[in-house]
Design an enzyme around this catalytic site. Structure first.
Site, short mmCIF file in Angstrom:
data_model
loop_
_atom_site.label_atom_id
_atom_site.label_comp_id
_atom_site.label_asym_id
_atom_site.label_seq_id
_atom_site.Cartn_x
_atom_site.Cartn_y
_atom_site.Cartn_z
CE1 TYR A 177 -75.09 -24.90 -32.15
CE2 TYR A 177 -72.78 -25.03 -31.26
CZ TYR A 177 -73.55 -24.60 -32.13
OH TYR A 177 -73.04 -23.61 -32.98
CG PHE A 224 -77.06 -13.85 -26.58
CD1 PHE A 224 -77.94 -13.57 -25.57
CD2 PHE A 224 -75.70 -13.18 -26.30
CE1 PHE A 224 -77.86 -12.58 -24.82
CE2 PHE A 224 -75.51 -12.44 -25.22
CZ PHE A 224 -76.72 -12.04 -24.33
FE1 HAS Z 1 -73.55 -18.12 -31.02
C1 HAS Z 1 -71.82 -15.84 -29.27
C2 HAS Z 1 -71.13 -18.34 -33.38
C3 HAS Z 1 -75.43 -20.36 -32.91
C4 HAS Z 1 -75.68 -18.43 -28.51
N1 HAS Z 1 -73.94 -17.09 -29.28
C5 HAS Z 1 -72.94 -16.38 -28.54
C6 HAS Z 1 -73.47 -16.02 -27.30
C7 HAS Z 1 -74.63 -16.86 -27.12
C8 HAS Z 1 -74.82 -17.63 -28.26
C9 HAS Z 1 -75.46 -16.78 -26.13
O1 HAS Z 1 -68.06 -17.40 -33.39
C10 HAS Z 1 -72.86 -15.04 -26.42
C11 HAS Z 1 -72.04 -15.60 -25.31
C12 HAS Z 1 -71.74 -14.47 -24.35
O2 HAS Z 1 -72.36 -13.98 -23.34
O3 HAS Z 1 -70.49 -13.80 -24.62
N2 HAS Z 1 -73.60 -19.08 -32.75
C13 HAS Z 1 -72.42 -19.02 -33.72
C14 HAS Z 1 -72.41 -19.92 -34.91
C15 HAS Z 1 -73.83 -20.60 -34.74
C16 HAS Z 1 -74.34 -19.94 -33.46
C17 HAS Z 1 -71.55 -19.91 -36.06
N3 HAS Z 1 -75.39 -19.27 -30.80
C18 HAS Z 1 -75.87 -20.16 -31.81
C19 HAS Z 1 -76.97 -20.67 -31.14
C20 HAS Z 1 -77.13 -20.24 -29.77
C21 HAS Z 1 -76.03 -19.27 -29.72
C22 HAS Z 1 -77.80 -22.01 -31.66
C23 HAS Z 1 -78.04 -20.50 -28.77
C24 HAS Z 1 -78.99 -21.35 -28.82
N4 HAS Z 1 -71.86 -17.33 -31.21
C25 HAS Z 1 -70.95 -17.41 -32.05
C26 HAS Z 1 -69.76 -16.80 -32.07
C27 HAS Z 1 -69.93 -16.02 -30.88
C28 HAS Z 1 -71.13 -16.50 -30.32
C29 HAS Z 1 -68.37 -16.68 -32.63
C30 HAS Z 1 -68.92 -15.23 -30.00
C31 HAS Z 1 -68.72 -13.82 -30.41
C32 HAS Z 1 -68.02 -13.06 -29.77
O4 HAS Z 1 -67.11 -12.27 -30.04
O5 HAS Z 1 -68.03 -13.03 -28.55
C33 HAS Z 1 -74.23 -21.35 -35.47
O6 HAS Z 1 -74.60 -22.89 -34.92
C34 HAS Z 1 -75.60 -20.83 -36.54
C35 HAS Z 1 -75.94 -21.71 -37.48
C36 HAS Z 1 -77.51 -21.46 -37.79
C37 HAS Z 1 -77.71 -21.35 -39.02
C38 HAS Z 1 -79.04 -20.92 -39.31
C39 HAS Z 1 -80.26 -22.02 -39.91
C40 HAS Z 1 -81.41 -21.47 -40.09
C41 HAS Z 1 -82.65 -22.22 -39.66
C42 HAS Z 1 -84.10 -21.59 -39.95
C43 HAS Z 1 -84.71 -22.11 -41.27
C44 HAS Z 1 -86.09 -21.16 -41.20
C45 HAS Z 1 -87.07 -21.58 -42.11
C46 HAS Z 1 -88.34 -21.05 -42.04
C47 HAS Z 1 -87.06 -23.07 -42.76
C48 HAS Z 1 -77.08 -21.44 -40.09
C49 HAS Z 1 -82.65 -23.75 -39.19
C50 HAS Z 1 -88.15 -20.17 -43.52
C51 HAS Z 1 -89.38 -19.38 -43.36
C52 HAS Z 1 -89.45 -17.96 -44.05
C53 HAS Z 1 -90.59 -17.27 -44.27
C54 HAS Z 1 -88.16 -17.79 -45.03
#
Ligand code: HAS
Length: 568
Positions: free
Chosen positions: A230, A381
């Site tokens: 974050y 990631f």
């Molecule tokens: Fe993650 C593992 C859960 C967010 C980075 N994460 C990692 C690792 C990294 C990483 C580097 O629960 C691996 C570490 C390693 O080396 O082992 N992560 C989450 C969850 C979120 C999340 C729940 N991660 C991130 C972010 C990262 C990041 C941000 C980097 C900046 N993550 C995990 C978990 C692991 C994990 C487990 C461990 C798993 C394991 O087994 O090792 C949440 O914060 C995500 C929330 C995001 C959303 C998406 C919102 C969408 C948006 C876009 C809207 C688009 C628009 C455009 C408006 C709900 C804002 C529309 C256009 C059209 C054309 C339709």
């Protein structure tokens, strides 16, 4: 890029020079970091059946890839962007002695860590899990980078409090709130890793103690590792909330949503680290469940951000003549050379939809047991840190360097397509890794020696298609990165056409709500400390009580010697 709301201010020559070096130095290092990304896909796809290429061994390259891209580039950028935001919005000169000291510590730290990795003594990856042991210079180097970045943050306090005294009753500018939130999260994150490095890893690496407590070290690492993500995301959100609406031609739909997002991330970024350790023994399922629950809460502001960004872009598109339920999407400046930053931000948002959904899957405890330590994880990631974070950071680096040096961005047609080519690459790359991961393909493995080598008894034909997709996507990403470097360095080496100044894009708010609850850091910070005590005191106590035997250093030998491998 000239927008009517783009404000420019003249800043001190010293600060300008420092921000420029803090942006250019890690961007140059990124060439090395990204080269090793390409090498990863080539090794893993089976195009390379070797332990090393050009004298650099597989795990050495992977360590460089992670440390340069995920730790050095991000931290330098966050500090440089932080200086730009604080100086621009608070309008006060900053203490340059402290600024240069912080800069020197970060540079020396980076050089020490780089020397340790290049010497081949520190192939411990960016997570440096014991019992992999690095040279002391690696740990000391990373510590100096962190201490340098803290100094930069503390250097902003006098300007912040002076501004507050002179603007009693006014809201602190949103970008400043987001920047402070990022560094509050950073300080929270880096305390446990400092404890890990100073009390566990350095004494062990120096040979002062023979063994290390692995479960404790891993817990302290992930206490750092999740808020770290974050810390990466918050500067991106600062850009999204304060610049993207203006680039779209409109206004930020809700100022309150931005403040709530920043405060919420202070509250919930840290008590979630055990979601990286769901499969590990020694931590009771109660604490795994508590961290899984908080992880769902930390995703809430990103869901909110999705709606606020869509609403802000819709406002802009309708201002530009867009109409209809979906027809307004056509009126956004996707390939407008004058608003090229829009493409860098928009592409990141699109990628993040998938990165976010897969994050929720990872957080879902039982689903994580299927994907943990498989290639699913790098797919997730890359769609987060190499999606919205990377694209916004490189886009803003190019923007700030051009503005501060008074140069025009060169090769604008190429530049405007770069984020879309990167998006194409990352989507293909991640699809391959997701499919492979769901089928058990391991991460962090030189598969060219075994699973993708038809000559090996471990050859795994099932993963071949997924691997091919991963390689095609990874190669497209490398081409996009090359385009960025060409645009960046051509711009940097061109002549200045005007006096350089500090310029940022400033969006107005459509709803400028006055909600006192999100106007002070104190209650959110107090809440964060309380949640950390609840989430971490019992599992740390449990780990200490468990009296695990200490581990001696392990030397990685990739892959497992083939003659000793079990027959399939
Ligand atoms: Fe993650 C593992 C859960 C967010 C980075 N994460 C990692 C690792 C990294 C990483 C580097 O629960 C691996 C570490 C390693 O080396 O082992 N992560 C989450 C969850 C979120 C999340 C729940 N991660 C991130 C972010 C990262 C990041 C941000 C980097 C900046 N993550 C995990 C978990 C692991 C994990 C487990 C461990 C798993 C394991 O087994 O090792 C949440 O914060 C995500 C929330 C995001 C959303 C998406 C919102 C969408 C948006 C876009 C809207 C688009 C628009 C455009 C408006 C709900 C804002 C529309 C256009 C059209 C054309 C339709």
């Amino acid at each position: 890029m000239e927008l009517s709301n783009e404000r420019k201010i003249d800043i001190e020559a010293g600060l300008k020079r420092m921000i420029l070096i803090e942006l250019i130095f890690p961007t140059a290092l990124l060439v090395l970091g990204i080269y090793h990304g390409l090498m990863q896909v080539l090794y893993r796809s089976g195009m390379i059946h070797a332990r090393k290429v050009f004298g650099l061994e597989y795990y050495q390259g992977l360590t460089l890839h992670g440390v340069v891209n995920a730790i050095v580039f991000t931290t330098f950028f966050a500090v440089a962007f932080g200086y730009a935001v604080i100086r621009f919005y608070l309008g006060r000169a900053l203490n340059m002695k402290i600024a240069w000291l912080s800069f020197a510590l970060m540079i020396i730290g980076t050089l020490l860590a780089a020397a340790a990795i290049l010497s081949g003594t520190s192939s411990v990856l960016y997570t440096f899990y014991p019992p992999l042991r690095a040279h002391p210079a690696f740990y000391i180097g990373l510590t100096l980078v962190v201490v340098g970045s803290w100094l930069a943050f503390f250097n902003w306090f006098p300007a912040y409090f002076a501004w507050k005294r002179e603007h009693r009753g006014e809201k602190v500018p949103l970008a400043v709130v987001g920047t402070f939130a990022a560094f509050i999260v950073w300080v929270i994150a880096t305390i446990p890793v400092a404890i890990e490095i100073i009390f566990l890893l350095i004494p062990w690496s120096m040979g002062w103690v023979p063994t290390v407590n692995v479960p404790l070290a891993r817990m302290l690492f992930w206490f750092f590792g999740h808020p770290l993500v974050y810390f990466w995301l918050l500067p991106t959100y600062v850009m999204y909330y304060t610049m993207l609406p203006k680039l779209s031609g409109g206004k930020l739909f809700s100022d309150f949503a931005g403040r709530l997002t920043f405060m919420w991330l202070i509250l919930y970024s840290a008590p979630v680290g055990i979601h990286h350790q769901f499969t590990e023994p020694g931590i009771s399922s109660t604490w795994k469940f508590v961290h899984a629950f908080f992880t769902m809460l930390v995703a809430v502001p990103s869901f909110a951000t999705a709606f606020v960004m869509a609403a802000s872009m819709e406002l802009g598109a309708r201002e530009n003549g867009g109409h209809g339920l979906m027809g307004w999407w056509k009126k956004l400046p996707y390939i407008d050379k004058d608003r090229w930053l829009f493409g860098y931000f928009f592409s990141g948002l699109v990628i993040f939809i998938f990165g976010g959904v897969t994050g929720i899957i990872n957080a879902s405890y039982n689903l994580d047991t299927v994907v943990h330590n498989t290639s699913w994880l790098p797919a997730h990631f890359h769609q987060t840190v190499a999606g919205p974070v990377f694209l916004s950071y490189i886009g803003m680096t190019l923007f700030l360097v051009a503005k501060l040096t008074g140069k025009e961005v060169k090769l604008p047609r190429l530049n405007v397509w770069m984020p879309y080519i990167w998006t194409l690459g990352i989507m293909i790359f991640s699809t391959g890794l997701f499919i492979g991961g769901a089928g058990g393909e391991p991460r962090r493995t030189n598969m060219g020696l075994t699973y993708t080598n038809p000559q090996s008894p471990l050859y795994h034909a099932d993963w071949q298609t997924a691997k091919m997709l991963g390689s095609i996507g990874g190669t497209i990403m490398a081409i996009a990165a090359l385009i960025f470097f060409i645009v960046f360095f051509t711009t940097l080496l061109s002549r200045s056409t005007k006096q350089g100044a500090l310029e940022l894009i400033v969006s107005e708010s459509y709803h400028d709500e006055q909600v006192r609850a999100v106007q002070s850091f104190t209650p959110w910070l107090a809440g964060a400390v309380l949640l950390l005590i609840i989430a971490y005191a019992p599992p740390i106590a449990q780990t200490l009580r468990s009296n695990f035997p200490g581990a001696r250093p392990f030397t990685p030998d990739s892959p497992w010697p083939i003659k000793a491998a079990p027959k399939p």
